[in-house]
Scaffold this motif. Sequence first.
Motif, PDB file in Angstrom:
ATOM      1  N   ILE A   1       0.995  -1.842   0.305  1.00  0.00           N
ATOM      2  CA  ILE A   1       0.189  -0.090   0.638  1.00  0.00           C
ATOM      3  C   ILE A   1       0.694   1.044  -0.206  1.00  0.00           C
ATOM      4  N   VAL A   2       1.663   1.316   1.180  1.00  0.00           N
ATOM      5  CA  VAL A   2       2.187   2.788   1.136  1.00  0.00           C
ATOM      6  C   VAL A   2       4.017   2.326   0.533  1.00  0.00           C
ATOM      7  N   GLY A   3       4.743   1.507  -0.124  1.00  0.00           N
ATOM      8  CA  GLY A   3       5.669   1.914  -1.274  1.00  0.00           C
ATOM      9  C   GLY A   3       6.943   1.550  -0.161  1.00  0.00           C
ATOM     10  N   LYS A   4       7.887   2.836  -0.929  1.00  0.00           N
ATOM     11  CA  LYS A   4       8.871   3.135  -0.822  1.00  0.00           C
ATOM     12  C   LYS A   4       8.785   4.194   0.951  1.00  0.00           C
ATOM     13  N   THR A   5       7.631   4.544   0.955  1.00  0.00           N
ATOM     14  CA  THR A   5       7.490   5.839   2.040  1.00  0.00           C
ATOM     15  C   THR A   5       7.775   4.739   3.502  1.00  0.00           C
ATOM     16  N   GLY A   6       7.409   3.172   3.423  1.00  0.00           N
ATOM     17  CA  GLY A   6       6.906   2.920   4.916  1.00  0.00           C
ATOM     18  C   GLY A   6       8.632   2.421   4.800  1.00  0.00           C
ATOM     19  N   ILE A   7       8.894   1.558   3.962  1.00  0.00           N
ATOM     20  CA  ILE A   7      10.685   1.197   4.300  1.00  0.00           C
ATOM     21  C   ILE A   7      10.920   1.384   5.853  1.00  0.00           C
ATOM     22  N   ASP A   8      11.380   3.068   5.894  1.00  0.00           N
ATOM     23  CA  ASP A   8      11.957   3.361   7.473  1.00  0.00           C
ATOM     24  C   ASP A   8      11.072   3.269   8.824  1.00  0.00           C
ATOM     25  N   LYS A   9      10.045   3.197   8.533  1.00  0.00           N
ATOM     26  CA  LYS A   9       9.180   2.614   9.277  1.00  0.00           C
ATOM     27  C   LYS A   9       9.548   0.941   9.775  1.00  0.00           C
ATOM     28  N   VAL A  10       9.483   0.055   8.149  1.00  0.00           N
ATOM     29  CA  VAL A  10       9.659  -1.700   8.963  1.00  0.00           C
ATOM     30  C   VAL A  10      10.957  -1.298   9.556  1.00  0.00           C
ATOM     31  N   GLU A  11      11.719  -0.852   9.103  1.00  0.00           N
ATOM     32  CA  GLU A  11      13.782  -1.320   9.820  1.00  0.00           C
ATOM     33  C   GLU A  11      13.034  -0.867  11.823  1.00  0.00           C
ATOM     34  N   LYS A  12      12.137   0.448  11.658  1.00  0.00           N
ATOM     35  CA  LYS A  12      12.449   0.910  12.606  1.00  0.00           C
ATOM     36  C   LYS A  12      11.839  -0.179  14.008  1.00  0.00           C
ATOM     37  N   GLN A  13      10.758  -0.712  13.315  1.00  0.00           N
ATOM     38  CA  GLN A  13      10.305  -1.599  14.326  1.00  0.00           C
ATOM     39  C   GLN A  13      10.954  -2.813  14.262  1.00  0.00           C
ATOM     40  N   ILE A  14      11.663  -2.986  13.426  1.00  0.00           N
ATOM     41  CA  ILE A  14      12.184  -4.192  13.545  1.00  0.00           C
ATOM     42  C   ILE A  14      13.812  -4.064  14.746  1.00  0.00           C
ATOM     43  N   THR A  15      13.949  -3.293  14.390  1.00  0.00           N
ATOM     44  CA  THR A  15      14.994  -2.800  15.693  1.00  0.00           C
ATOM     45  C   THR A  15      13.918  -2.681  16.901  1.00  0.00           C
ATOM     46  N   ASN A  16      13.149  -2.140  17.084  1.00  0.00           N
ATOM     47  CA  ASN A  16      11.864  -3.019  18.398  1.00  0.00           C
ATOM     48  C   ASN A  16      11.945  -4.031  18.558  1.00  0.00           C
ATOM     49  N   CYS A  17      11.159  -4.806  17.991  1.00  0.00           N
ATOM     50  CA  CYS A  17      11.344  -6.127  18.075  1.00  0.00           C
ATOM     51  C   CYS A  17      13.197  -6.789  19.085  1.00  0.00           C
ATOM     52  N   VAL A  18      14.337  -5.967  18.417  1.00  0.00           N
ATOM     53  CA  VAL A  18      15.123  -6.601  18.866  1.00  0.00           C
ATOM     54  C   VAL A  18      15.062  -6.342  20.329  1.00  0.00           C
ATOM     55  N   ASP A  19      14.869  -4.643  20.230  1.00  0.00           N
ATOM     56  CA  ASP A  19      15.084  -4.277  21.368  1.00  0.00           C
ATOM     57  C   ASP A  19      14.202  -5.443  22.900  1.00  0.00           C
ATOM     58  N   ALA A  20      12.887  -5.102  22.307  1.00  0.00           N
ATOM     59  CA  ALA A  20      11.707  -6.161  23.424  1.00  0.00           C
ATOM     60  C   ALA A  20      12.529  -7.114  23.413  1.00  0.00           C
ATOM     61  N   LEU A  21      13.170  -7.709  22.055  1.00  0.00           N
ATOM     62  CA  LEU A  21      13.811  -9.318  22.657  1.00  0.00           C
ATOM     63  C   LEU A  21      15.318  -9.493  23.378  1.00  0.00           C
ATOM     64  N   ARG A  22      15.472  -8.547  23.187  1.00  0.00           N
ATOM     65  CA  ARG A  22      16.446  -7.980  24.390  1.00  0.00           C
ATOM     66  C   ARG A  22      15.753  -7.705  26.330  1.00  0.00           C
TER      67      ARG A  22
END
Length: 871
Positions: free
Chosen positions: A92-113
């Motif tokens: 839906i959002v194309g490239k405009t969502g890339i930064d947010k996807v990468e940020k949420q991946i980082t948030n996943c890692v923080d949550a796991l840690r």
Amino acid sequence: MTLFFLRIFAKVALWLRYRIHVRGLEDIKKLGDKSILFLPNHPCLIDPVIVSTTLVKDFKPRALATEKQVRTTPLRYLRKQLRILEIPDLGIVGKTGIDKVEKQITNCVDALRNGDNVLLYPAGRIYRSRFEDLRANGGVKRIIELYPEVRIVLVRTRGLWGSSFGRAKGYQTTFTETIIGNLKALLSNFLFFMPRRDVTVEFVNCPDDFPKHADKEAINRYLEAFYNDNAPHNLYVPYHWWEKGGPRTMPEPENFAPKINTADVPEDVRKTVYAKIHEMTSNKIIHDADLLGANLGLDSLMIADLQLWIQETFGHQVNNPETLRTVASVLIAAIGQSDGIQPLRPIPNEWFIKPDATPLEVPEATKVTEAFLKNAAKFPNRVLLGDQNKGVCSYRKMVLAIMVLKTAFEKIPGERVGILMPACLPVVLVYFAALFANKIPVMINWTVGLRNMRHCLKNAAVEHILTSSVVIEQLEGRGTQFAEIKDSFIYLEEIAKEISVFTKIRCLLASKFNWSSLRNAPVQDTAVILFTSGSENLPKAVPLTHENLLNDAKYAMKHIDMTLDDCILAMLPPFHSFGVMINFIISTCSNCRLVFHPNPTEGEMLARIVAAYRVTMAVGTPTFIAGIFRNAPIEQVQSIRMTITGAEKCPQSTYDLIHSKCPKAAVLEGYGITECGPIAALNPITHPKQGTLGLPIGCEEWTVRDENLQPVPPNTTGMLYLRGANVFSGYMNFDGPSPFVTIDGKEFYQSGDLVSADEEGFLTFKGRKKRFVKIAGEMVSLPAIEEVLQRNYKSADESLAIAVESVGTEEHPDITLFTTLDLDRDEVNRTIREAGFSAIHSIKQIVKLNEIPVLGTGKTDYRSLKTMSVN
């Protein structure tokens, strides 16, 4: 406490339909209950509910879910309690969502840690077949890179392929639709007697051979092998206890992967695309058939990046990055085409009607709303509109929706309201609801760029724009900018939430028994405000009255024999005058059925829609119509008896293509101008002349004149002038020269187009006085682009250093920058975008010259530039 009650409720609700078997969970508990990355397969929309319900008591996992799923399901009420990590849907959002996807991946890692458990679906989408396909997705690999010590648990769900929550039936219904369908089935089974589906959920601690330190391709192939081991077939489980046959295996859904023909792709485009893909993948050998994911290793983020690159480089929007599956699909996207990827949903039986040769006509009416109500009263149950997303809609349902929306639209301040929507069923309802709410609809063209949009809104004094949040997300994902105007958006989704149950019930009763709220509603004299292409500089506002539109429709229809069983394929955007005529006026004011599809470049999808809905008329630009016939097997287009083309000359190749598959189909060229309602000329179906624009419609006076306003002999080129009931009265808030001239004591509209007329009055297009080019059906102003570049790039000696011209073919024009300066194309296109222009205005190539050729008057010699490009 909230999670406890949610878990109990979910377990009871699931028990009514599913017999769930859980394996291996005790082994997972033995090794601890913290910092676990659960990696499940994703057969359908219900398995996250089953898996989460199974895990929530002991592990309380945080799940990643797309913003769309959160927004359109009950998750929107539970996101905080479940601590959901929302990620944008790149489809839906194309490239405009890339930064947010990468940020949420980082948030996943923080949550796991921090000891949280995370539920991540590696595929990022539900099954398209009985086998999980991770493509080149890199989410798992990225988490492992950031947190190598992460504990991984594999989750394999079996028994759901064939569920109504999935795509085994060939298409996907929304979660809400499916829930409602299952709830009805539960009630009809007295809750406790519904047949149950066996589901197994298996948990496996990360095997020793898991390729944790390998690349993403190795990880994905390992996960696919785990998920797909002995994968079950498509299993149908009855929905009622009285159904015979019991659970049974069904055929697998059809795979929509048509072979793509890249023969029309110019060689320079092919080289550019291949170079880009080589740069992204480092593959030395690339083939058209290569899959971007499986063969070339491009993940969803990289494909979203490729989507934006296509738009910026070639000026063509890619509506959904999922259409970019192969190198061939990238090639055709670069020339403004696309292949549809979605299977069609079943079409309700009420859409199909018996042959009926009753002629269609526009009833006597002074306003479009009056004509609509007359037809609705005469045929209240006639199904008029079709849409793959919204189903079908009868006049009575339209009246109900318009009544409901009218109550909301009346609260919007101001006399005018903008509408920013694609060709779809809801836009018809929004348009008429605005009229009945005493508003003037102003159609917003988002393809012209932010600069022109701002000007249009200011010129028409529009403070509020009706749109959909999904539409805006999709457009922003394709690179469309809405900065500074986004505050004026009123989202239909928000309006729907605020409409009370009482209002809905009141309108439901009124739609059946009393239409006085519509019949007595005050309606403005102006039926719509449209905008010109801005061929000179900025777009001009064109107000069209009800009289303009009704007369244009009535007299244009005299050239063709439309009957009650006709059906038009509606793919033209409603911000175009021809789109307004087809989508709003011809349909509702003459009883002609319409089936919508918002993307006219998806020829293969459109061909399937033609066959499924038994479309009889295809209306659009020659490029779009050729795309349908080029992609269609002969049997798919046999229902078409007439095509009407406009906006650009219909080449002989398109005539030949249509007649090769539909020998009896009439191919009618026409000519339209926004200021003329818009249809100004059309070939009559009784005696069309190929290669001409047809005859002027009967409500106009017309004349062809030379530069001194003297009549020219037949078959001689001159300017076309028109006057009549379909011609507008003048531009809004415009201080430029009048578009009207006086000829023989009468005011005529000066079209700006050069034509010749033969002895019978058939017009032949000869050229345009102004410099603009048609790309994908859009008018692109060359002087406007040139002005921006001349303002930003100057030579040291102040000599002429910039000229913009269109070269290439009429089907594939290339906007070319001729310059004496050393300029980089990417930098130039950034300058164009920063000036507020859309990607369609992009420079395709730069030609370096020693000097810009000029005429004796000192003006740029564009004819010489074209000659240089040919040589």
